[in-house]
Motif scaffolding. Structure first.
Motif, PDB file in Angstrom:
ATOM      1  N   SER A   7       0.851  -1.182   0.000  1.00 33.58           N
ATOM      2  CA  SER A   7       0.000   0.000   0.000  1.00 33.58           C
ATOM      3  C   SER A   7       0.886   1.230   0.000  1.00 33.58           C
ATOM      4  N   GLY A   8       0.268   2.380  -0.270  1.00 34.75           N
ATOM      5  CA  GLY A   8       0.988   3.644  -0.190  1.00 34.75           C
ATOM      6  C   GLY A   8       1.381   4.253  -1.517  1.00 34.75           C
ATOM      7  N   GLY A   9       1.109   3.549  -2.605  1.00 39.15           N
ATOM      8  CA  GLY A   9       1.449   4.114  -3.905  1.00 39.15           C
ATOM      9  C   GLY A   9       0.559   5.304  -4.245  1.00 39.15           C
ATOM     10  N   ARG A  19       5.715   6.916   0.889  1.00 37.91           N
ATOM     11  CA  ARG A  19       6.146   5.782   1.709  1.00 37.91           C
ATOM     12  C   ARG A  19       5.257   4.591   1.386  1.00 37.91           C
ATOM     13  N   LEU A  20       5.873   3.536   0.945  1.00 38.77           N
ATOM     14  CA  LEU A  20       5.173   2.297   0.677  1.00 38.77           C
ATOM     15  C   LEU A  20       5.253   1.384   1.889  1.00 38.77           C
ATOM     16  N   SER A  21       4.211   0.608   2.068  1.00 38.14           N
ATOM     17  CA  SER A  21       4.169  -0.378   3.147  1.00 38.14           C
ATOM     18  C   SER A  21       3.869  -1.737   2.561  1.00 38.14           C
ATOM     19  N   CYS A  22       4.359  -2.760   3.228  1.00 43.12           N
ATOM     20  CA  CYS A  22       4.087  -4.139   2.818  1.00 43.12           C
ATOM     21  C   CYS A  22       3.780  -4.926   4.080  1.00 43.12           C
ATOM     22  N   ILE A  77       5.772  -5.780   9.009  1.00 44.40           N
ATOM     23  CA  ILE A  77       5.570  -4.719   8.035  1.00 44.40           C
ATOM     24  C   ILE A  77       6.924  -4.245   7.513  1.00 44.40           C
ATOM     25  N   LEU A  78       7.015  -4.124   6.224  1.00 45.81           N
ATOM     26  CA  LEU A  78       8.202  -3.610   5.549  1.00 45.81           C
ATOM     27  C   LEU A  78       7.831  -2.270   4.921  1.00 45.81           C
ATOM     28  N   TYR A  79       8.739  -1.307   5.036  1.00 38.61           N
ATOM     29  CA  TYR A  79       8.490   0.013   4.484  1.00 38.61           C
ATOM     30  C   TYR A  79       9.527   0.357   3.414  1.00 38.61           C
ATOM     31  N   LEU A  80       9.105   1.238   2.522  1.00 42.30           N
ATOM     32  CA  LEU A  80      10.035   1.835   1.561  1.00 42.30           C
ATOM     33  C   LEU A  80       9.741   3.327   1.530  1.00 42.30           C
ATOM     34  N   GLN A  81      10.617   4.096   2.154  1.00 43.84           N
ATOM     35  CA  GLN A  81      10.489   5.550   2.118  1.00 43.84           C
ATOM     36  C   GLN A  81      11.218   6.046   0.880  1.00 43.84           C
ATOM     37  N   MET A  82      10.491   6.747   0.033  1.00 48.80           N
ATOM     38  CA  MET A  82      11.059   7.227  -1.230  1.00 48.80           C
ATOM     39  C   MET A  82      11.060   8.750  -1.232  1.00 48.80           C
ATOM     40  N   ASN A  83      12.226   9.324  -1.262  1.00 44.55           N
ATOM     41  CA  ASN A  83      12.380  10.773  -1.297  1.00 44.55           C
ATOM     42  C   ASN A  83      13.022  11.204  -2.610  1.00 44.55           C
ATOM     43  N   SER A  84      12.916  12.485  -2.900  1.00 40.84           N
ATOM     44  CA  SER A  84      13.525  13.038  -4.118  1.00 40.84           C
ATOM     45  C   SER A  84      13.147  12.206  -5.336  1.00 40.84           C
ATOM     46  N   LEU A  85      11.885  11.931  -5.455  1.00 42.24           N
ATOM     47  CA  LEU A  85      11.426  11.062  -6.535  1.00 42.24           C
ATOM     48  C   LEU A  85      11.639  11.702  -7.900  1.00 42.24           C
ATOM     49  N   LYS A  86      11.936  10.843  -8.863  1.00 48.02           N
ATOM     50  CA  LYS A  86      12.190  11.266 -10.233  1.00 48.02           C
ATOM     51  C   LYS A  86      11.176  10.586 -11.153  1.00 48.02           C
ATOM     52  N   PRO A  87      10.913  11.172 -12.320  1.00 46.64           N
ATOM     53  CA  PRO A  87       9.997  10.523 -13.261  1.00 46.64           C
ATOM     54  C   PRO A  87      10.412   9.087 -13.585  1.00 46.64           C
ATOM     55  N   GLU A  88      11.703   8.825 -13.606  1.00 43.81           N
ATOM     56  CA  GLU A  88      12.168   7.472 -13.915  1.00 43.81           C
ATOM     57  C   GLU A  88      11.914   6.468 -12.793  1.00 43.81           C
ATOM     58  N   ASP A  89      11.425   6.955 -11.668  1.00 43.13           N
ATOM     59  CA  ASP A  89      11.015   6.044 -10.583  1.00 43.13           C
ATOM     60  C   ASP A  89       9.599   5.511 -10.802  1.00 43.13           C
ATOM     61  N   THR A  90       8.918   6.028 -11.810  1.00 40.49           N
ATOM     62  CA  THR A  90       7.565   5.580 -12.109  1.00 40.49           C
ATOM     63  C   THR A  90       7.571   4.094 -12.447  1.00 40.49           C
ATOM     64  N   ALA A  91       6.766   3.328 -11.726  1.00 38.91           N
ATOM     65  CA  ALA A  91       6.730   1.873 -11.908  1.00 38.91           C
ATOM     66  C   ALA A  91       5.695   1.273 -10.971  1.00 38.91           C
ATOM     67  N   MET A  92       5.432   0.000 -11.193  1.00 40.42           N
ATOM     68  CA  MET A  92       4.687  -0.785 -10.217  1.00 40.42           C
ATOM     69  C   MET A  92       5.726  -1.313  -9.235  1.00 40.42           C
ATOM     70  N   THR A 120       1.925  -2.042  -6.034  1.00 40.14           N
ATOM     71  CA  THR A 120       1.281  -0.744  -5.870  1.00 40.14           C
ATOM     72  C   THR A 120       1.953   0.225  -6.838  1.00 40.14           C
ATOM     73  N   GLN A 121       1.122   1.008  -7.523  1.00 41.39           N
ATOM     74  CA  GLN A 121       1.626   1.877  -8.592  1.00 41.39           C
ATOM     75  C   GLN A 121       2.167   3.191  -8.025  1.00 41.39           C
ATOM     76  N   VAL A 122       3.344   3.558  -8.511  1.00 40.33           N
ATOM     77  CA  VAL A 122       3.939   4.857  -8.189  1.00 40.33           C
ATOM     78  C   VAL A 122       4.148   5.605  -9.498  1.00 40.33           C
ATOM     79  N   THR A 123       3.592   6.804  -9.563  1.00 45.21           N
ATOM     80  CA  THR A 123       3.730   7.628 -10.755  1.00 45.21           C
ATOM     81  C   THR A 123       4.322   8.971 -10.362  1.00 45.21           C
TER      82      THR A 123
END
Length: 126
Positions: A7-9, A19-22, A77-92, A120-123
């Motif tokens: 979740s979190g996309g 921040r994504l969660s699993c 629970i596993l987390y993924l904190q994503m900062n300074s996101l770039k267009p190339e980070d767009t993905a499932m 979970t989709q991140v755009t």
């Protein structure tokens, strides 16, 4: 059997954060090796990072310094904190687990994980 639910996309502008969660459930060891992968349209699924049973974390070069993996083992629970996101980070983005204890102080490959979430989709827009 192990179930993983991400979740979190969402959609965010470049430079933003998510921040994504699993959440893991089922017959799984609390400190299984777990990882995050991503797959952009037309591209192969690639490793983002993983944590092993000893808490050692490894990241792909493309996300080092921007993404952070953390875990609440007791809550599975596993987390993924994503900062300074770039267009190339767009993905499932997918969460994965070995389901058992493992030692892997390195970036792990897809075939090392037995269980996968639905993604979970991140755009990221420019």
């Amino acid at each position: 059997q192990v179930q993983l639910v991400e979740s979190g996309g969402g959609s965010v502008q470049a430079g933003g954060s998510l921040r994504l969660s699993c959440a893991a459930s089922g017959n799984t060891y609390d400190r299984s090796c777990m990882g995050w992968f991503r797959q952009a349209p037309g591209k192969e699924r690639e490793a983002v990072g993983n944590i092993d049973s000893f808490g050692r974390i490894s990241y792909a070069d493309s996300v080092k310094g921007r993404f952070t993996i953390s875990q609440e083992a007791a809550k599975r629970i596993l987390y993924l904190q994503m900062n300074s996101l770039k267009p190339e980070d767009t993905a499932m983005y997918y969460c994965a687990s070995t389901g058992t204890a493992c030692g892997a102080p390195r970036l792990m490959g897809l075939n090392e994980f037995a269980y996968w979430g639905q993604g979970t989709q991140v755009t990221v827009s420019s």
